[in-house]
Design a protein around this motif. Structure first.
Motif, PDB file in Angstrom:
ATOM      1  N   LYS A   1       0.845  -1.205   0.000  1.00 11.60           N
ATOM      2  CA  LYS A   1       0.000   0.000   0.000  1.00 11.60           C
ATOM      3  C   LYS A   1       0.877   1.251   0.000  1.00 11.60           C
ATOM      4  CE  LYS A   1      -4.479   0.494   1.817  1.00 11.60           C
ATOM      5  NZ  LYS A   1      -5.333  -0.092   2.853  1.00 11.60           N
TER       6      LYS A   1
ATOM      7  N   LEU B   1       3.912   1.573  -1.176  1.00  9.90           N
ATOM      8  CA  LEU B   1       4.509   1.722  -2.513  1.00  9.90           C
ATOM      9  C   LEU B   1       3.509   2.349  -3.476  1.00  9.90           C
ATOM     10  CD1 LEU B   1       6.514  -1.563  -3.236  1.00  9.90           C
ATOM     11  CD2 LEU B   1       7.379   0.753  -2.903  1.00  9.90           C
ATOM     12  N   GLU B   2       2.291   1.832  -3.385  1.00 11.08           N
ATOM     13  CA  GLU B   2       1.245   2.286  -4.297  1.00 11.08           C
ATOM     14  C   GLU B   2       0.998   3.775  -4.136  1.00 11.08           C
ATOM     15  OE1 GLU B   2      -2.782   0.558  -3.952  1.00 11.08           O
ATOM     16  OE2 GLU B   2      -1.952  -0.892  -5.394  1.00 11.08           O
ATOM     17  N   GLU B   3       0.960   4.211  -2.886  1.00 12.36           N
ATOM     18  CA  GLU B   3       0.683   5.614  -2.643  1.00 12.36           C
ATOM     19  C   GLU B   3       1.822   6.511  -3.094  1.00 12.36           C
ATOM     20  OE1 GLU B   3      -0.761   5.712   1.416  1.00 12.36           O
ATOM     21  OE2 GLU B   3      -2.573   4.767   0.595  1.00 12.36           O
ATOM     22  N   GLU B   4       3.057   5.978  -3.052  1.00  8.30           N
ATOM     23  CA  GLU B   4       4.217   6.705  -3.542  1.00  8.30           C
ATOM     24  C   GLU B   4       4.086   6.988  -5.037  1.00  8.30           C
ATOM     25  OE1 GLU B   4       8.238   4.970  -3.035  1.00  8.30           O
ATOM     26  OE2 GLU B   4       7.768   5.225  -0.895  1.00  8.30           O
ATOM     27  N   GLN B   5       3.609   5.986  -5.759  1.00  6.47           N
ATOM     28  CA  GLN B   5       3.529   6.095  -7.212  1.00  6.47           C
ATOM     29  C   GLN B   5       2.484   7.104  -7.682  1.00  6.47           C
ATOM     30  OE1 GLN B   5       2.944   2.090  -8.469  1.00  6.47           O
ATOM     31  NE2 GLN B   5       5.112   1.556  -8.325  1.00  6.47           N
ATOM     32  N   LYS B   6       1.500   7.318  -6.815  1.00 10.89           N
ATOM     33  CA  LYS B   6       0.404   8.211  -7.241  1.00 10.89           C
ATOM     34  C   LYS B   6       0.863   9.652  -7.476  1.00 10.89           C
ATOM     35  CE  LYS B   6      -3.577   5.757  -5.620  1.00 10.89           C
ATOM     36  NZ  LYS B   6      -4.358   5.496  -4.415  1.00 10.89           N
TER      37      LYS B   6
END
Lengths: 128, 244
Positions: free
Chosen positions: B237, B239-244
Motif C-alpha cells: 500500500k 509503494l502504491e501511494e508513492e507512485q500516485k
C-alpha cells in the motif's frame, strides 16, 4: 526505604495469601449430624480418618460373603451406618440418611458423587 | 508437602494464564494481510465459523489427511474433554453454581471416569505412531515424545486413583478451593499433580499451543474473497501511494 518493585510485591501478597489460607482451618470438623446416634459416640467402627477415606471399599457389596457363605461377621454393614447416622426430625421421625445436608449427602454432594446404595437399601433405621 | 504444592500450583497457574494471554495477544496481532485460505474455502463469514467448528470439534483436516492419526487423536481429545469436565468437581463447590450445572457435573462423572481409559488408549496409539511410522519418527522431536509421555502418565496416575488405590478427594478439594485442606501424601496423587504442574508451566512455550493456535490458522480462518475484495499488504500500500 527500599521499595519493592511490582513483581516482588505480587509475590509477597501471594505468599501471605497462601500462608493465611493454609493456617486458616485444618480439615473441617465432623460431618456427623446432630440428633443421630453417632453424634454421641467417639469413633465409628474404625477410626474416623480411616472411615472417611475407605468406607466406599468397606461397603462394597458383600454378596459373596453374606449370601453365598452366610458370613455376617464383618463389622462393616450399611444397615449399621444407617441406624447410627440417620438423624430425627422435630416429630421424632427418622430422616433419610442421604437427604439433603444429611450425613451421606454433605460430602457426596460436595464431591459430586451420586450414591446409588439407597435405590435398593433402606435409608432410615429399621423399626424395632 | 501441601505448602510446596500450593506454591507450585500458584506459580504454574500464573505462568499458564499470563503466558497463554501473551501468546494469544501475539497471535491476534500477527498480520496476515493476504488471503491464503486453503481452497475449497468458505466465501462467507458464517461459512468460516462453520469450517472452524468442524475443524475444532471433528478435526476435519486431520480426518482428510490421515485416518489412523485422526482416530487416535480424536479419541484422545474427546476423552480429555470429558475427563476435564469431570475434574470440575474438585474446583467448584455445589453452592457456587446453579443446581442444574451441579447436576450436569454429577451426571458426567461416570463418563469422565471411563473416558480416562479412552484417553490413555488414544495416547498409546499416537505414541506407537511416532515410533513405528518411519516418516513420522523421522520428524519427531524430543518434545513430541515428552508430551505423549507426560499426558500418558497423568492419565495412568489418575486411573490408578480411580480404580486401584483411592485418595482422599475431600481433602484434595479443600486444598484446591483454599479451604485449608492438607494434600494427602499418596504416590499416584503426587505423580499426577507434579506432571500437571509441569504441563501448565510448559504449556505457553510448547506445541500444546495448538489449542488457541487452531483458531488463528490463516489457512483455516480466512474468508475466500480475493476477487470480491482487494487485499493489500501494508508495505504494498505504501509503494502504491508513492507512485500516485
Amino acid at each position: 526505604m527500599h521499595r519493592l518493585n511490582g513483581l516482588k510485591r505480587i509475590a509477597v501478597v501471594m505468599m501471605a495469601g497462601i500462608l493465611l489460607s493454609i493456617s486458616a482451618a485444618a480439615i473441617s470438623g465432623s460431618m456427623v449430624v446432630e440428633g443421630s446416634k453417632a453424634a454421641g459416640m467417639k469413633d465409628c467402627v474404625a477410626p474416623t480418618m480411616d472411615m472417611r477415606r475407605n468406607h466406599m471399599d468397606y461397603l462394597k457389596h458383600q454378596r459373596d460373603e453374606v449370601v453365598h457363605q452366610g458370613d455376617r461377621s464383618d463389622k462393616f454393614a450399611l444397615a449399621d451406618c444407617v441406624s447410627c447416622h440417620a438423624s430425627k426430625d422435630k416429630q421424632g421421625h427418622p430422616v433419610p440418611v442421604n437427604a439433603k445436608d444429611q450425613f451421606c449427602d454433605s460430602c457426596h454432594d460436595y464431591t459430586a458423587v451420586n450414591i446409588t446404595c439407597f435405590q435398593c437399601h433402606r435409608k432410615v433405621p429399621e423399626e424395632k | 508437602m501441601s505448602f510446596f504444592f500450593a506454591l507450585l500450583f500458584i506459580l504454574a497457574s500464573i505462568v499458564f494464564v499470563v503466558g497463554l494471554a501473551l501468546k494469544i495477544n501475539q497471535y491476534a496481532k500477527t498480520p496476515a494481510p493476504l488471503r491464503i485460505a486453503t481452497t475449497p474455502a468458505p466465501i462467507t463469514k458464517t461459512g468460516v465459523v462453520m469450517r472452524l467448528f468442524r475443524e475444532v470439534v471433528f478435526f476435519e483436516s486431520l480426518f482428510k489427511g490421515t485416518k489412523w492419526t485422526w482416530i487416535f487423536s480424536w479419541i484422545f481429545h474427546m476423552a480429555l474433554l470429558l475427563v476435564l469436565v469431570r475434574h470440575l468437581r474438585y474446583f467448584i463447590e455445589p453452592d457456587w453454581v446453579p443446581t442444574m450445572v451441579w447436576a450436569l457435573i454429577e451426571l458426567v462423572q461416570p463418563f469422565g471416569k471411563y473416558a480416562g481409559f479412552a484417553m490413555v488408549i488414544g495416547l498409546v496409539g499416537l505414541f506407537f505412531r511416532r515410533i513405528f511410522v518411519d516418516r513420522v519418527r523421522y520428524i519427531s522431536a524430543p518434545s513430541d515424545y515428552l508430551w505423549l509421555l507426560v499426558l500418558g502418565f497423568i492419565g495412568i496416575s489418575g486411573l490408578m486413583m480411580s480404580f486401584v488405590m483411592h485418595t482422599d478427594i475431600v481433602a484434595i478439594k479443600e486444598f484446591f478451593t483454599f479451604s485449608g485442606g492438607q494434600l494427602p501424601v499418596d504416590f499416584p496423587l503426587i505423580v499426577h499433580l507434579s506432571l500437571v504442574a509441569l504441563l501448565m508451566l510448559l504449556f505457553p512455550f510448547s506445541k500444546l499451543l495448538h489449542v488457541p493456535g487452531v483458531f488463528f490458522s490463516p489457512t483455516r480462518n480466512m474468508v475466500d474473497n480475493p476477487r470480491e475484495q482487494r487485499h493489500v499488504a501494508p508495505w504494498a500500500k505504501a509503494l502504491e501511494e508513492e507512485q500516485k
